[in-house]
Design a protein around this motif. Structure first.
Motif, short mmCIF file in Angstrom:
data_model
loop_
_atom_site.label_atom_id
_atom_site.label_comp_id
_atom_site.label_asym_id
_atom_site.label_seq_id
_atom_site.Cartn_x
_atom_site.Cartn_y
_atom_site.Cartn_z
N PRO A 8 52.06 38.89 42.00
CA PRO A 8 51.45 40.25 41.07
C PRO A 8 51.58 41.56 41.94
N GLY A 9 51.97 41.46 43.33
CA GLY A 9 51.85 42.52 43.97
C GLY A 9 53.29 43.34 43.68
N LYS A 10 54.24 42.73 43.34
CA LYS A 10 55.48 43.36 42.98
C LYS A 10 55.44 43.95 41.54
N GLY A 58 39.92 47.12 53.02
CA GLY A 58 40.86 45.91 52.92
C GLY A 58 42.40 46.15 52.92
N TYR A 59 43.18 45.14 53.21
CA TYR A 59 44.73 45.32 53.61
C TYR A 59 45.19 45.28 52.22
N LEU A 60 46.28 46.07 51.77
CA LEU A 60 47.01 46.23 50.68
C LEU A 60 47.69 45.02 50.57
N ASP A 61 48.01 44.27 49.26
CA ASP A 61 48.87 43.35 49.18
C ASP A 61 50.34 43.60 49.92
N ARG A 62 50.84 42.70 50.66
CA ARG A 62 52.15 43.07 51.32
C ARG A 62 53.12 43.41 50.55
N GLU A 63 53.23 42.82 49.18
CA GLU A 63 54.22 43.10 48.13
C GLU A 63 54.29 44.43 47.53
N ILE A 64 53.01 45.05 47.65
CA ILE A 64 53.00 46.29 46.98
C ILE A 64 53.54 47.53 47.91
N ILE A 65 54.50 48.29 47.48
CA ILE A 65 55.18 49.36 47.97
C ILE A 65 54.91 50.67 47.35
N LEU A 66 54.32 51.64 47.97
CA LEU A 66 53.91 52.88 47.35
C LEU A 66 54.58 54.09 48.15
N MET A 78 46.00 64.11 35.59
CA MET A 78 44.94 63.42 34.84
C MET A 78 45.28 61.89 34.97
N ILE A 79 46.52 61.44 35.02
CA ILE A 79 46.60 60.04 35.27
C ILE A 79 46.31 59.55 36.82
N ILE A 80 46.55 60.33 37.77
CA ILE A 80 46.19 60.19 39.13
C ILE A 80 44.57 60.23 39.37
N SER A 81 44.16 61.27 38.63
CA SER A 81 42.66 61.12 38.67
C SER A 81 41.97 59.99 38.23
N LYS A 82 42.43 59.39 37.06
CA LYS A 82 41.85 58.30 36.62
C LYS A 82 42.24 56.90 37.21
N LEU A 83 43.39 56.82 38.16
CA LEU A 83 43.80 55.71 39.02
C LEU A 83 42.95 55.83 40.18
N ARG A 84 42.73 57.04 40.85
CA ARG A 84 41.81 57.17 41.82
C ARG A 84 40.27 56.09 41.61
N THR A 85 39.84 56.40 40.62
CA THR A 85 38.59 55.87 40.21
C THR A 85 38.46 54.52 39.51
N SER A 86 39.72 53.82 39.60
CA SER A 86 39.92 52.57 38.75
C SER A 86 40.22 51.38 39.96
N SER A 87 40.03 50.41 39.66
CA SER A 87 40.37 49.11 40.48
C SER A 87 41.65 48.88 40.23
N CYS A 88 42.76 49.42 40.67
CA CYS A 88 44.12 49.35 40.47
C CYS A 88 45.16 49.01 41.48
N MET A 89 44.53 48.51 42.71
CA MET A 89 45.43 47.86 43.85
C MET A 89 44.73 46.42 44.14
N LEU A 90 45.41 45.72 44.68
CA LEU A 90 45.27 44.26 44.90
C LEU A 90 45.19 44.27 46.40
N LEU A 91 43.94 43.48 46.95
CA LEU A 91 44.05 43.17 48.35
C LEU A 91 45.22 42.00 48.68
N GLU A 92 45.48 42.01 49.96
CA GLU A 92 46.28 40.85 50.46
C GLU A 92 45.33 39.71 50.57
N GLY A 93 45.99 38.76 50.05
CA GLY A 93 45.53 37.18 49.98
C GLY A 93 45.61 36.45 48.67
#
Length: 863
Positions: free
Chosen positions: A483-485, A560-568, A510-525
């Motif tokens: 899912p990180g990919k 928390g640690y960002l999922d290791r497969e997520i690259i930003l 507008m999109i970035i503002s919406k993303l900042r307040t949403s749960s859109c990132m995965l924790l490692e694990g």
């Protein structure tokens, strides 16, 4: 004059004149009259032929304008056609026929009558009722009719020139019309374009044109799609008029109708139908590419023939039109409701292309383009639109992400600029994904109307759809094990400030503002825990997780640690508020830790040694990058100086802000034997030194990982402000401030003795630093230092201080002065009793030499 009209014909005549002379009052009266119940119940034969050429839409009167359906055409052979029409309907004169009777003929065509005669009669009724082309017009009526046709013909010509700046739009509009058509069951809705040297043939396997469709083509501002509660598609009813960019006489052959619209005899030809012979449809069918399964395509019930204008045939126009076909992109089929296949056949070079849409599932739409295939992930959202447009109940918006499917079944983002769609592509605005909405368009239909409140509302809904699409995208089967990919792929589509322009320039923010307040990132694990970007730490490594276990990182920093497969990208991470693993995180964690009851002690000196080693490694390259990073590093260092995390030799923890801290004395520290801690126990006990256990713990904790760890820790401590223990630095940084501090009320005699003794011994050690700073140090001692005398602590700058006989003075001045008012100050003999004096050769002589530098007076010089 209107009120003076006693007869309906008189009133209708004024209406005709009102339109000719543009008299608003008479035009408005005509609109009201036509909409009245009286008019609807009146025999149609009472109306003059001219009045039949005008058709009003009451909704348009609020704009103080009336769209008129008009045309001008020769009435040759009209009498014979009228006679045939009357014979069929059982009437003596065509004016006797009512609208209901004509509608009956139209209904038979709609139901698919096999003959053409009924369709021809409908065309004649349109010419008669809509354009006034009936026999027996008076000269006055013909004059007014011709003027009206000419005026409206010129308006149509202007409209046709303004509709589209590009000739290629006629192809898109034909695709749009094909998508709006109704198709039989069990057929694959298909449109075919056949390019020939003199014309384009368009085939469509729809059910066929109805009389209502034909009437819509004979009009401007009217459409069979108008009034839909699901949006604005087809609202103008002018799409077909775009074909006049390439042809002067388009023909339509469908469901028994065989008509053309010829502007070669006047601009009124835009809307005036003329009957033509049927086309050779069988010969066209043979040219359709890939026609192997007749059951899927069904019957080609509609054929449109577009003969090229002369300037296109004689110039390079055909080459330009060929390039238009090449510009057809598979994404054209994405947002069409019914059409599934587009076929292109170029008879000039024999080439052909077939584009076919396939719905794969899970939001994936695939379009084959010849041997190639393209895929999109499409997310849609239905909006309740009645609050914005009372006449529109719902509308749908969509976002499509272009994907390249690998041989392993994985989807790779394609990040080229994509156009905005209003069911058909408009133009690019810098977005890396496709936006689809029922946007209101200007007449050019090439971009979004930025002033439309409807469009502004649609724009405001796209950020929410974008964020909601993330979870569905990550749920694709190819991302089930990674899912990180999926998050990485999805986030690569996020637009950044400055990338998008025009009407959509606000969308990135507008999109970035919406993303900042949403749960859109995965924790490692393996828990698949989604959190907002502000609670994520990226750029970490395995050593980071050893140094900061997940529970401690969350406890002290809420991260928390960002999922290791997520690259930003760095720019996106900064915009989203994602934290980077670096010096600031280390210092913030330590600061939080030191505010707890046990502080650093709870994790031990081995953990602290790893922390110092890691921080130094991070800061080493930073100091070489530039002035900005140097400033940042300086700020971080200042913050670190206030945190009491340094373990001291007495078992406590201190900070640089609380006072000087020294590295522990070891074999690398160069001291004369007279200055070792054993000679000055009270002095060294007062000096705050780093606990030797810190460095010994470093050897145990990280010796196998980092060969230079001890040196790194030492340099990190020095970078913070910890001093390397040296006699000169002790004098300068510790003894001088203590000797000169006049705020100290109670002074320790032993400690003050060790201070001055240490300076005296050091000055005779040959220190290179002292040779440069000796004058400054002695000046400080003379002016500010407190010396122990027989009358307590005194400053040499305040009183004259002398040597007594113990320091080699041959005269005992105390015996010569018998008056108690005359105070005689002598250096206290405690300095001679200090162990350092005894260990020095000629200790008394060295004290006398040192004292002369302080301008101590030696009395025997004066006797």
């Amino acid at each position: 004059m209107l009120h003076a009209c006693d007869k309906i014909n008189e009133r209708l005549m004024l209406h005709d004149i009102g339109f000719s002379l543009d008299i608003p009052e008479w035009v408005a009266d005509c609109t009201s009259f036509v909409a009245s119940d009286f008019f609807m119940s009146t025999d149609a034969s009472m109306a003059s032929p001219l009045s039949m050429t005008l058709n009003f839409d009451p909704k348009l009167t609020s704009n103080k304008s009336v769209l008129c359906r008009f045309d001008r055409k020769s009435a040759a052979s009209l009498d014979e056609r009228n006679d045939s029409f009357c014979e069929i309907m059982g009437a003596k004169d065509i004016n006797e026929l009512s609208t209901e009777q004509c509608s009956g003929v139209e209904e038979s065509v709609v139901l698919g009558s096999s003959g053409n005669q009924e369709a021809d009669l409908i065309i004649e009724s349109i010419r008669r009722e809509e354009f006034g082309l009936v026999p027996g017009l008076t000269d006055a009526e013909s004059l007014i009719l011709n003027k009206q046709h000419a005026r409206l013909g010129r308006a149509l010509h202007c409209l046709s020139q303004e509709l589209y700046s590009q000739d290629s739009h006629f192809l898109l509009e034909l695709v749009q019309n094909a998508d709006d058509n109704v198709y039989p069951e069990n057929v694959e809705p298909t449109i075919v374009f056949i390019m020939q040297s003199s014309e384009i043939i368009v085939l469509n396997n729809e059910r066929g044109f109805s009389a209502q469709n034909i009437r819509a083509l004979c009009d401007v501002g009217s459409s069979t799609k108008k009034g839909s509660s699901a949006g604005y598609i087809g609202q103008k009813g002018i799409g077909f008029k775009s074909v006049f960019r390439v042809t002067d006489a388009p023909e339509i052959h469908s469901n028994g109708f065989h008509v053309k619209f010829d502007i070669g005899e006047g601009q009124i030809g835009f809307v005036l139908p003329s009957l033509v012979p049927s086309c050779d449809l069988d010969s066209f069918k043979k040219l359709v590419p890939g026609e192997v399964n007749q059951t899927k395509t069904g019957t080609w019930n509609t054929c449109i023939v577009l003969p090229f204008k002369r300037e296109i045939r004689e110039g390079n126009g055909t080459r330009n039109i060929m390039s238009m076909f090449l510009d057809f992109h598979p994404s054209l089929l994405l947002f069409l409701h019914r059409l599934r296949v587009i076929k292109l056949k170029n008879m000039l070079d024999g080439s052909s292309v077939v584009m076919k849409r396939e719905t794969v599932g899970d939001g994936i739409i695939r379009v084959s383009h010849g041997k190639e295939k393209m895929s999109w992930f499409v997310a849609t959202k239905e909006l309740m639109a009645s609050a914005i447009r009372p006449d529109v109940r719902t509308t749908e918006i969509a976002i499509a992400f272009t994907l390249q499917e690998s041989s392993h079944g994985e989807y790779i983002p394609q990040l080229d600029q994509q156009p905005v769609f209003a069911f058909l592509p408009l133009r690019t605005y810098g977005l890396k994904f496709i936006l689809q909405g029922d946007f209101v368009l200007p007449s050019s239909r090439e971009e979004v109307d930025g002033d439309s409140a409807w469009n502004q509302w649609l724009l405001s809904e796209f950020p929410g759809l974008f964020v909601c699409a993330l979870r569905s995208f990550c749920a694709l089967s190819c991302f089930q094990d990674s899912p990180g990919k999926a998050v990485t792929a999805f986030m690569s589509f996020v637009p950044l400030e400055g990338e998008v322009h025009g009407f959509f320039s606000r969308l990135p923010r507008m999109i970035i503002s919406k993303l900042r307040t949403s749960s859109c990132m995965l924790l490692e694990g393996h828990t698949m825990e989604w959190v907002p970007p502000c609670r994520i730490l990226r750029g970490w490594n395995d050593q980071a997780r050893i140094l900061f276990p997940d529970s401690l990182l969350n406890e002290h920093l809420g991260l928390g640690y960002l999922d290791r497969e997520i690259i930003l990208s760095d720019q996106l991470a900064k915009a989203l508020g994602v934290h980077d693993y670096g010096p600031k995180i280390l210092i913030d964690f330590l600061s939080s830790l030191c505010q707890t009851d046990n502080g650093v002690k709870s994790l031990g000196v081995e953990w602290l040694s790893r922390w110092l080693n890691t921080l130094y490694i991070m800061l080493v390259p930073t100091s070489c990058i530039g002035s900005l990073n140097t400033i940042v590093e300086s700020d971080l260092t200042k913050s670190l100086q206030t945190i009491p995390f340094i373990p001291l030799s007495d078992g406590s923890y201190g900070s640089i802000a609380q006072g000087s801290i020294w590295l522990p004395c070891d074999v690398s520290t160069r001291f004369d034997s007279e200055l070792f801690p054993e000679a000055f126990p009270n002095l060294y006990a007062e000096i705050r030194t780093v606990s030797p256990t810190l460095l010994s713990a470093a050897v145990r904790a990280i010796s196998n990982i980092e060969e230079n760890s001890i040196e790194n820790i030492t340099r990190m401590l020095q970078k913070i402000g910890v001093q390397r223990l040296s006699a000169h630095q002790i004098v300068k940084m510790h003894i001088l401030p203590a000797l000169c501090d006049d705020k100290i009320i109670t002074r320790d005699r032993i400690l003050m003795t060790e201070y001055l003794s240490f300076i005296m011994v050091h000055f005779h050690s040959g220190c290179n630093s002292c040779s440069m700073e000796r004058e400054h140090i002695m000046s400080e001692l003379k002016d500010r230092a407190f010396i122990l005398t027989n009358h307590g602590f005194r400053r040499p700058a305040d009183v004259s201080i002398h040597f007594g006989i113990e320091f080699g003075n041959p005269v005992d001045v105390s015996k010569l002065i018998d008056s108690p008012d005359n105070m005689w100050f002598e250096v206290d003999t405690i300095y001679l009793k200090h162990a350092s004096t005894k260990s020095l050769s000629n200790g008394i002589a060295k004290w006398r030499s040192f004292s002369r530098s302080l301008v101590f007076l030696i009395l025997f010089k004066f006797f």
